[in-house]
Design an enzyme around this catalytic site. Structure first.
Site, mmCIF file in Angstrom:
data_model
loop_
_atom_site.group_PDB
_atom_site.id
_atom_site.type_symbol
_atom_site.label_atom_id
_atom_site.label_comp_id
_atom_site.label_asym_id
_atom_site.label_seq_id
_atom_site.Cartn_x
_atom_site.Cartn_y
_atom_site.Cartn_z
ATOM 1 N N SER A 131 -6.193 -9.692 11.483
ATOM 2 C CA SER A 131 -6.440 -11.045 10.989
ATOM 3 C C SER A 131 -5.282 -11.924 11.416
ATOM 4 O O SER A 131 -4.189 -11.427 11.729
ATOM 5 C CB SER A 131 -6.533 -10.998 9.452
ATOM 6 O OG SER A 131 -6.414 -12.283 8.887
ATOM 7 N N TYR A 144 -2.652 -9.469 0.883
ATOM 8 C CA TYR A 144 -3.522 -9.297 2.051
ATOM 9 C C TYR A 144 -2.694 -9.314 3.334
ATOM 10 O O TYR A 144 -2.862 -8.454 4.208
ATOM 11 C CB TYR A 144 -4.572 -10.402 2.080
ATOM 12 C CG TYR A 144 -5.519 -10.312 3.248
ATOM 13 C CD1 TYR A 144 -6.475 -9.305 3.313
ATOM 14 C CD2 TYR A 144 -5.481 -11.238 4.294
ATOM 15 C CE1 TYR A 144 -7.356 -9.218 4.386
ATOM 16 C CE2 TYR A 144 -6.355 -11.162 5.365
ATOM 17 C CZ TYR A 144 -7.287 -10.147 5.401
ATOM 18 O OH TYR A 144 -8.152 -10.061 6.468
#
Length: 230
Positions: A131, A144
């Site tokens: 990501s 995250y």
């Protein structure tokens, strides 16, 4: 290409947006092993693309060995499954951190360890779907981003470790993608979900497909994919 000579590709999080798009993109040229935890969704996708469902709880790594024991060849592994729970460091307890790191880092590491003998035999490829948060951490994204930074470290170390065995390791960093997970993220952020502003799952899947099919003399360690001009 006969069934026996096709690459065998295992996709985690196969029933999700990017995973399902990748399964459809590879159908017919790859033998597919589709990991998920929702039996109905997984069975429907497996029927559609002619894949083999693999029911596996990524938070239970002690069950991985038994679940994988019946598999035959595995050429490629695409670590696509992931979770995102946003929150400030001052607000997130250890349960959120443990859950996020368990799914996003511990599970890929353990699956990789168990599958490496098969991938080495095939001189295959491991793809880690990361990501933009694996490159930069923003406020509210600590757990995250930490998991994605760790996933990048796993891939980077593995790449050099496995090069002598002919195994290629790539990390793909998609920008925001129009998936159910992105809908959940936007809800947590309190913002609108506009799929037209994001990458499509099919675009990310096409990038991963390209990585898997790259000529053997090419190494593709890191690829960032961002929405282009419309």
């Amino acid at each position: 290409m006969t069934h026996s000579t096709r690459p065998v590709t295992l996709i985690t999080g196969a029933a999700g947006g990017i995973g399902a798009a990748l399964a459809r993109a590879l159908a017919g040229t790859h033998t597919l092993i589709l990991q998920g935890r929702d039996p109905a969704r997984l069975a429907a996708l497996a029927d559609e693309v002619g894949g083999q469902p693999l029911l596996l709880d990524l938070l239970a790594p002690d069950t991985f060995g038994e679940a994988l024991a019946g598999l035959g060849r595995v050429t490629n592994v695409v670590h696509n499954a992931g979770v995102a729970e946003l929150g400030a460091v001052a607000e997130q307890g250890h349960a959120a951190w443990t859950h996020t790191l368990g799914v996003n880092v511990v599970a890929p590491a353990e699956l990789t360890r168990l599958l490496l003998p098969r991938v080495r035999e095939e001189r295959g490829t491991l793809v880690f779907v990361n990501s933009g948060a694996g490159l930069r951490a923003n406020p509210g994204w600590a757990s995250y981003a930490a998991s994605k930074f760790a996933l990048r470290a796993l891939a980077d170390a593995l790449r050099d470790e496995e090069a002598p065995h002919g195994v290629r390791v790539s990390t793909v960093y998609p920008g925001r993608t129009a998936t159910p997970m992105q809908q959940q993220v936007r809800a947590q952020e309190g913002g609108a979900y506009d799929p037209d502003a994001y990458l499509t799952p099919e675009t990310v899947a096409a990038t991963i497909h390209f990585v898997l099919g790259a000529p053997r003399d090419a190494a593709l360690p890191d690829l960032s994919v961002r929405p282009g001009p419309r």
